[in-house]
Design an enzyme around this catalytic site. Sequence first.
Site, PDB file in Angstrom:
ATOM      1  N   ASN A 133       0.823  -1.210   0.000  1.00 18.30           N
ATOM      2  CA  ASN A 133       0.000   0.000   0.000  1.00 18.30           C
ATOM      3  C   ASN A 133       0.861   1.265   0.000  1.00 18.30           C
ATOM      4  O   ASN A 133       0.584   2.213  -0.733  1.00 18.30           O
ATOM      5  CB  ASN A 133      -0.934   0.026   1.208  1.00 18.30           C
ATOM      6  CG  ASN A 133      -2.160  -0.827   1.010  1.00 18.30           C
ATOM      7  OD1 ASN A 133      -2.565  -1.130  -0.104  1.00 18.30           O
ATOM      8  ND2 ASN A 133      -2.767  -1.238   2.106  1.00 18.30           N
ATOM      9  N   ASP A 162      -5.561  -3.287  -3.155  1.00 22.10           N
ATOM     10  CA  ASP A 162      -6.848  -3.969  -3.377  1.00 22.10           C
ATOM     11  C   ASP A 162      -6.699  -5.085  -4.405  1.00 22.10           C
ATOM     12  O   ASP A 162      -7.274  -6.162  -4.258  1.00 22.10           O
ATOM     13  CB  ASP A 162      -7.914  -2.980  -3.842  1.00 22.10           C
ATOM     14  CG  ASP A 162      -8.388  -2.060  -2.730  1.00 22.10           C
ATOM     15  OD1 ASP A 162      -8.077  -2.329  -1.547  1.00 22.10           O
ATOM     16  OD2 ASP A 162      -9.064  -1.064  -3.053  1.00 22.10           O
ATOM     17  N   GLU A 198      -5.692  -7.299   6.289  1.00 20.38           N
ATOM     18  CA  GLU A 198      -4.842  -8.029   5.351  1.00 20.38           C
ATOM     19  C   GLU A 198      -4.828  -9.522   5.629  1.00 20.38           C
ATOM     20  O   GLU A 198      -4.014 -10.244   5.073  1.00 20.38           O
ATOM     21  CB  GLU A 198      -3.419  -7.492   5.428  1.00 20.38           C
ATOM     22  CG  GLU A 198      -2.800  -7.707   6.797  1.00 20.38           C
ATOM     23  CD  GLU A 198      -1.440  -7.068   6.947  1.00 20.38           C
ATOM     24  OE1 GLU A 198      -0.573  -7.691   7.571  1.00 20.38           O
ATOM     25  OE2 GLU A 198      -1.255  -5.950   6.449  1.00 20.38           O
TER      26      GLU A 198
END
Length: 129
Positions: free
Chosen positions: A7, A16, A42
């Site tokens: 991320n 994503d 996650e």
Amino acid sequence: DHFKKVNDTFGHLAGDEVLKSVAESLRKTLNPGVTICRYGGEEFAVLIGLAPQEEVREMAKRVKDAIQELKIFTPYSPPISITVSLGVACYLPEAPSLEELIRRADSALYKAKAAGRNSIREWGSGGGR
């Protein structure tokens, strides 16, 4: 493993796509009839039902190997490779609650991460307690 780094490096849209790819890999790799859930930001939980412990070990190894081989292509980043740490806990009569089973799997997961990641640990066999 190190999902936050994905991320932070490539952005949340790439993250994503990584989550979607992992979910698809789980679906393809695991035996029919298992339940796959996203558990936390996650993490995924896989509920297998009644299966011999050796079969569960084999499924965990297939998952680890399949995810390690993934190349995730997104419009937001160069191809992304990832690894996964797994914590496994099998039902035992002295742990009758789902909450206790999840606690044990989570404990094993943290042992897998502490062991250097990209690994599998079982609760009760060096993976917890």
